[in-house]
Design a protein around this motif. Structure first.
Motif: not given
Length: 310
Positions: A33-35, A38, A74, A78, A281, A284
Protein backbone atom coordinates in the motif's frame (compact mmCIF):
# COMPACT_ATOMS: atom_id res chain seq x y z
CA UNK A 1 37.67 -11.04 -13.65
CA UNK A 2 38.11 -10.98 -9.85
CA UNK A 3 34.70 -9.32 -9.50
CA UNK A 4 33.11 -11.98 -11.75
CA UNK A 5 34.59 -14.83 -9.65
CA UNK A 6 33.62 -13.05 -6.42
CA UNK A 7 30.06 -12.32 -7.58
CA UNK A 8 29.55 -15.91 -8.78
CA UNK A 9 30.59 -17.43 -5.42
CA UNK A 10 29.15 -14.94 -2.93
CA UNK A 11 25.48 -14.53 -2.01
CA UNK A 12 23.72 -12.56 0.70
CA UNK A 13 20.60 -13.60 2.61
CA UNK A 14 18.44 -10.64 3.64
CA UNK A 15 16.72 -11.69 6.88
CA UNK A 16 14.34 -8.74 6.80
CA UNK A 17 11.51 -9.41 9.24
CA UNK A 18 11.74 -13.23 9.03
CA UNK A 19 11.86 -13.54 12.85
CA UNK A 20 8.17 -12.55 12.82
CA UNK A 21 6.58 -15.16 10.49
CA UNK A 22 3.02 -14.27 11.57
CA UNK A 23 3.61 -10.65 10.43
CA UNK A 24 4.89 -11.46 6.91
CA UNK A 25 1.51 -11.12 5.13
CA UNK A 26 0.25 -8.06 7.09
CA UNK A 27 3.63 -6.33 6.49
CA UNK A 28 3.48 -7.24 2.79
CA UNK A 29 0.05 -5.58 2.48
CA UNK A 30 1.16 -2.50 4.45
CA UNK A 31 4.36 -2.03 2.40
CA UNK A 32 2.53 -2.73 -0.88
CA UNK A 33 0.00 0.00 0.00
CA UNK A 34 2.80 2.42 0.97
CA UNK A 35 4.71 1.68 -2.25
CA UNK A 36 1.57 2.17 -4.39
CA UNK A 37 0.91 5.55 -2.70
CA UNK A 38 4.61 6.47 -3.15
CA UNK A 39 4.58 5.71 -6.90
CA UNK A 40 1.23 7.42 -7.54
CA UNK A 41 2.05 10.37 -5.25
CA UNK A 42 5.50 11.14 -6.64
CA UNK A 43 4.75 10.52 -10.32
CA UNK A 44 1.47 12.39 -9.83
CA UNK A 45 3.33 15.35 -8.32
CA UNK A 46 5.74 15.45 -11.31
CA UNK A 47 2.78 15.31 -13.74
CA UNK A 48 0.84 18.06 -11.88
CA UNK A 49 3.91 20.35 -11.94
CA UNK A 50 4.38 19.70 -15.68
CA UNK A 51 0.77 20.42 -16.72
CA UNK A 52 0.10 23.54 -14.62
CA UNK A 53 1.95 26.63 -15.99
CA UNK A 54 1.44 28.34 -12.59
CA UNK A 55 3.78 25.72 -11.10
CA UNK A 56 6.65 26.39 -13.54
CA UNK A 57 8.69 28.16 -10.83
CA UNK A 58 12.04 27.31 -9.19
CA UNK A 59 10.33 25.93 -6.04
CA UNK A 60 8.28 23.42 -8.05
CA UNK A 61 11.22 22.61 -10.32
CA UNK A 62 13.10 21.45 -7.20
CA UNK A 63 10.00 19.71 -5.85
CA UNK A 64 9.59 17.71 -9.09
CA UNK A 65 13.19 16.49 -8.75
CA UNK A 66 12.63 15.64 -5.06
CA UNK A 67 9.62 13.56 -6.19
CA UNK A 68 11.75 11.84 -8.86
CA UNK A 69 14.47 11.03 -6.29
CA UNK A 70 11.86 9.67 -3.83
CA UNK A 71 10.28 7.50 -6.54
CA UNK A 72 13.68 6.10 -7.64
CA UNK A 73 14.88 5.53 -4.07
CA UNK A 74 11.71 3.68 -3.08
CA UNK A 75 11.86 1.58 -6.29
CA UNK A 76 15.46 0.52 -5.53
CA UNK A 77 14.50 -0.80 -2.06
CA UNK A 78 10.80 -1.69 -1.75
CA UNK A 79 10.25 -4.33 -4.52
CA UNK A 80 12.97 -6.57 -3.00
CA UNK A 81 11.51 -6.03 0.48
CA UNK A 82 8.05 -7.07 -0.82
CA UNK A 83 9.49 -10.14 -2.56
CA UNK A 84 11.30 -11.26 0.60
CA UNK A 85 8.07 -11.05 2.62
CA UNK A 86 6.31 -13.66 0.45
CA UNK A 87 9.10 -16.05 -0.69
CA UNK A 88 11.12 -18.56 1.32
CA UNK A 89 14.36 -17.89 -0.59
CA UNK A 90 15.62 -14.50 0.62
CA UNK A 91 18.96 -14.59 -1.19
CA UNK A 92 20.35 -11.73 -3.24
CA UNK A 93 23.43 -12.05 -5.45
CA UNK A 94 26.65 -10.19 -4.69
CA UNK A 95 26.13 -7.99 -7.77
CA UNK A 96 22.47 -7.38 -6.86
CA UNK A 97 23.37 -6.36 -3.30
CA UNK A 98 26.17 -4.00 -4.39
CA UNK A 99 23.94 -2.45 -7.09
CA UNK A 100 21.13 -1.90 -4.60
CA UNK A 101 23.56 -0.16 -2.23
CA UNK A 102 25.05 1.89 -5.10
CA UNK A 103 21.70 3.28 -6.31
CA UNK A 104 20.22 3.73 -2.82
CA UNK A 105 23.33 5.72 -1.84
CA UNK A 106 23.02 7.99 -4.91
CA UNK A 107 19.40 8.85 -4.11
CA UNK A 108 19.89 9.36 -0.34
CA UNK A 109 22.80 11.78 -0.86
CA UNK A 110 20.94 13.55 -3.69
CA UNK A 111 17.85 13.98 -1.48
CA UNK A 112 20.01 15.36 1.36
CA UNK A 113 21.32 18.15 -0.87
CA UNK A 114 18.03 18.64 -2.77
CA UNK A 115 16.42 19.56 0.58
CA UNK A 116 19.31 21.99 1.22
CA UNK A 117 18.84 23.54 -2.24
CA UNK A 118 15.12 23.95 -1.51
CA UNK A 119 15.97 25.72 1.77
CA UNK A 120 18.21 28.14 -0.15
CA UNK A 121 15.34 28.72 -2.61
CA UNK A 122 13.00 29.65 0.29
CA UNK A 123 15.71 31.97 1.70
CA UNK A 124 15.94 33.89 -1.61
CA UNK A 125 12.12 33.96 -2.02
CA UNK A 126 11.49 35.40 1.46
CA UNK A 127 14.61 37.54 2.02
CA UNK A 128 15.05 38.90 -1.54
CA UNK A 129 11.60 38.65 -3.16
CA UNK A 130 12.28 41.41 -5.74
CA UNK A 131 15.43 39.66 -6.96
CA UNK A 132 13.99 36.12 -6.74
CA UNK A 133 13.40 35.56 -10.48
CA UNK A 134 16.82 37.09 -11.34
CA UNK A 135 18.78 35.14 -8.69
CA UNK A 136 16.97 31.79 -9.13
CA UNK A 137 17.42 31.69 -12.89
CA UNK A 138 16.78 28.52 -14.89
CA UNK A 139 20.55 28.15 -15.31
CA UNK A 140 21.23 28.31 -11.55
CA UNK A 141 18.33 25.96 -10.76
CA UNK A 142 19.62 23.37 -13.27
CA UNK A 143 23.14 23.79 -11.89
CA UNK A 144 22.01 23.22 -8.28
CA UNK A 145 19.97 20.13 -9.20
CA UNK A 146 22.80 18.78 -11.41
CA UNK A 147 25.31 19.34 -8.57
CA UNK A 148 23.06 17.40 -6.13
CA UNK A 149 22.85 14.39 -8.49
CA UNK A 150 26.56 14.58 -9.36
CA UNK A 151 27.66 14.66 -5.71
CA UNK A 152 25.35 11.71 -5.00
CA UNK A 153 27.03 9.73 -7.80
CA UNK A 154 30.57 10.70 -6.62
CA UNK A 155 29.82 9.65 -3.01
CA UNK A 156 28.20 6.40 -4.12
CA UNK A 157 31.04 5.48 -6.51
CA UNK A 158 33.62 6.13 -3.76
CA UNK A 159 31.80 4.06 -1.12
CA UNK A 160 31.06 1.24 -3.58
CA UNK A 161 34.71 1.14 -4.68
CA UNK A 162 35.86 0.58 -1.08
CA UNK A 163 33.14 -2.06 -0.56
CA UNK A 164 34.39 -3.95 -3.63
CA UNK A 165 37.91 -4.02 -2.15
CA UNK A 166 36.59 -6.13 0.77
CA UNK A 167 36.52 -9.92 0.49
CA UNK A 168 33.46 -12.11 1.12
CA UNK A 169 32.93 -15.89 1.18
CA UNK A 170 29.91 -18.11 0.47
CA UNK A 171 26.50 -17.30 1.95
CA UNK A 172 26.34 -14.23 4.18
CA UNK A 173 23.41 -13.42 6.45
CA UNK A 174 22.45 -9.72 6.51
CA UNK A 175 20.18 -8.86 9.44
CA UNK A 176 18.25 -6.23 7.51
CA UNK A 177 15.81 -5.93 4.57
CA UNK A 178 18.16 -3.74 2.51
CA UNK A 179 21.84 -3.96 1.50
CA UNK A 180 23.05 -1.04 3.58
CA UNK A 181 26.72 -0.29 4.29
CA UNK A 182 27.01 -1.42 7.94
CA UNK A 183 25.21 -4.71 7.20
CA UNK A 184 27.46 -5.51 4.20
CA UNK A 185 30.77 -4.80 5.96
CA UNK A 186 29.63 -6.76 9.06
CA UNK A 187 29.83 -10.00 6.99
CA UNK A 188 33.13 -9.17 5.29
CA UNK A 189 36.17 -11.43 5.81
CA UNK A 190 38.68 -8.58 5.53
CA UNK A 191 39.40 -5.54 7.70
CA UNK A 192 36.65 -2.97 6.99
CA UNK A 193 38.51 -0.09 8.73
CA UNK A 194 39.09 1.96 5.56
CA UNK A 195 35.53 1.46 4.29
CA UNK A 196 34.10 2.45 7.70
CA UNK A 197 36.34 5.52 7.85
CA UNK A 198 35.32 6.67 4.35
CA UNK A 199 31.57 6.36 5.06
CA UNK A 200 31.95 8.11 8.43
CA UNK A 201 33.75 11.08 6.80
CA UNK A 202 31.32 11.13 3.85
CA UNK A 203 28.13 10.86 5.94
CA UNK A 204 29.33 13.42 8.50
CA UNK A 205 30.32 15.91 5.79
CA UNK A 206 27.02 15.46 3.91
CA UNK A 207 24.88 15.76 7.03
CA UNK A 208 26.70 18.74 8.56
CA UNK A 209 27.10 20.72 5.30
CA UNK A 210 23.44 20.24 4.28
CA UNK A 211 22.17 21.08 7.78
CA UNK A 212 24.36 24.23 7.91
CA UNK A 213 22.82 25.43 4.59
CA UNK A 214 19.32 24.66 5.90
CA UNK A 215 19.86 26.31 9.31
CA UNK A 216 21.47 29.46 7.88
CA UNK A 217 18.68 29.76 5.29
CA UNK A 218 15.89 29.36 7.83
CA UNK A 219 17.47 31.60 10.49
CA UNK A 220 17.60 34.36 7.81
CA UNK A 221 13.99 33.58 6.80
CA UNK A 222 12.83 33.73 10.45
CA UNK A 223 14.58 37.09 11.08
CA UNK A 224 13.13 38.56 7.87
CA UNK A 225 9.62 37.30 8.63
CA UNK A 226 9.67 38.66 12.20
CA UNK A 227 10.53 42.11 10.79
CA UNK A 228 7.44 42.08 8.54
CA UNK A 229 4.88 44.69 9.66
CA UNK A 230 1.72 42.75 8.73
CA UNK A 231 0.54 39.50 10.35
CA UNK A 232 -0.85 38.37 6.98
CA UNK A 233 2.58 38.70 5.37
CA UNK A 234 4.17 36.67 8.17
CA UNK A 235 1.54 33.95 7.92
CA UNK A 236 1.99 33.68 4.13
CA UNK A 237 5.81 33.53 4.43
CA UNK A 238 5.69 30.87 7.15
CA UNK A 239 3.08 28.79 5.30
CA UNK A 240 5.30 28.60 2.17
CA UNK A 241 8.12 27.21 4.33
CA UNK A 242 6.05 24.91 6.57
CA UNK A 243 5.87 21.95 4.12
CA UNK A 244 9.59 22.07 3.47
CA UNK A 245 10.44 22.32 7.20
CA UNK A 246 8.22 19.29 7.89
CA UNK A 247 9.99 17.23 5.18
CA UNK A 248 13.43 18.30 6.48
CA UNK A 249 12.57 17.47 10.11
CA UNK A 250 11.32 13.96 9.24
CA UNK A 251 14.24 13.15 6.89
CA UNK A 252 17.12 14.49 8.99
CA UNK A 253 15.46 13.45 12.26
CA UNK A 254 15.41 9.81 11.13
CA UNK A 255 19.02 9.93 9.85
CA UNK A 256 20.28 11.51 13.10
CA UNK A 257 18.32 8.90 15.09
CA UNK A 258 20.11 6.12 13.15
CA UNK A 259 23.43 7.85 13.88
CA UNK A 260 22.70 7.75 17.62
CA UNK A 261 21.50 4.12 17.87
CA UNK A 262 24.35 1.91 19.18
CA UNK A 263 25.45 -0.81 16.74
CA UNK A 264 24.60 -3.79 18.96
CA UNK A 265 22.43 -6.90 18.49
CA UNK A 266 19.76 -5.57 20.84
CA UNK A 267 19.34 -2.43 18.71
CA UNK A 268 18.91 -4.22 15.34
CA UNK A 269 15.10 -4.09 15.50
CA UNK A 270 15.21 -0.35 16.17
CA UNK A 271 17.62 0.09 13.22
CA UNK A 272 15.27 -1.93 10.97
CA UNK A 273 12.23 0.13 11.98
CA UNK A 274 14.12 3.43 11.45
CA UNK A 275 15.47 2.10 8.12
CA UNK A 276 11.92 1.24 7.00
CA UNK A 277 10.88 4.75 7.92
CA UNK A 278 13.46 6.57 5.83
CA UNK A 279 13.62 4.10 2.91
CA UNK A 280 9.91 3.23 2.55
CA UNK A 281 7.76 5.73 4.47
CA UNK A 282 9.51 9.10 3.79
CA UNK A 283 9.28 8.77 -0.04
CA UNK A 284 5.51 8.38 0.46
CA UNK A 285 5.21 11.28 2.94
CA UNK A 286 6.92 13.98 0.85
CA UNK A 287 4.26 14.29 -1.90
CA UNK A 288 1.52 14.13 0.76
CA UNK A 289 3.18 16.88 2.84
CA UNK A 290 3.59 19.18 -0.16
CA UNK A 291 0.19 18.52 -1.75
CA UNK A 292 -1.92 18.75 1.42
CA UNK A 293 -0.46 22.13 2.37
CA UNK A 294 -0.36 23.61 -1.12
CA UNK A 295 -3.26 25.55 -2.65
CA UNK A 296 -1.92 25.48 -6.26
CA UNK A 297 -1.32 21.72 -6.20
CA UNK A 298 -4.78 21.05 -4.70
CA UNK A 299 -6.42 23.28 -7.34
CA UNK A 300 -4.65 21.40 -10.17
CA UNK A 301 -5.77 18.04 -8.73
CA UNK A 302 -9.38 19.30 -8.46
CA UNK A 303 -9.28 20.52 -12.08
CA UNK A 304 -7.91 17.15 -13.25
CA UNK A 305 -10.62 15.23 -11.38
CA UNK A 306 -13.37 17.53 -12.72
CA UNK A 307 -12.03 17.18 -16.29
CA UNK A 308 -11.95 13.38 -15.99
CA UNK A 309 -15.49 13.29 -14.51
CA UNK A 310 -16.95 15.63 -17.13
Amino acid sequence: LTLKIKSAEVTFILLGFSEYPELQMPLFLVFLTIYTVTVLGNLGMIMIIQINPKLHTPMYFFLSHLSLVDFCYSTVVTPKLLENLIVEDRTISFTGCIMQFFFACIFVVTETFMLAVMAYDRFVAVCNPLLYIVVMSQKLCSLLVGASYSWGIVCSLTLTYFLLKLSFKGNNIINNFVCEHAAIISVSCSDPYMSQKIILISATFNEISSLVIILLSYVSVFITVMKMPSTGGRHKAFSTCASHLTAITIFHGTILFLYCVPNSKSSWLMVKVASVFYTVVIPMLNPLIYSLRNKDVKETVKKLINTKLS
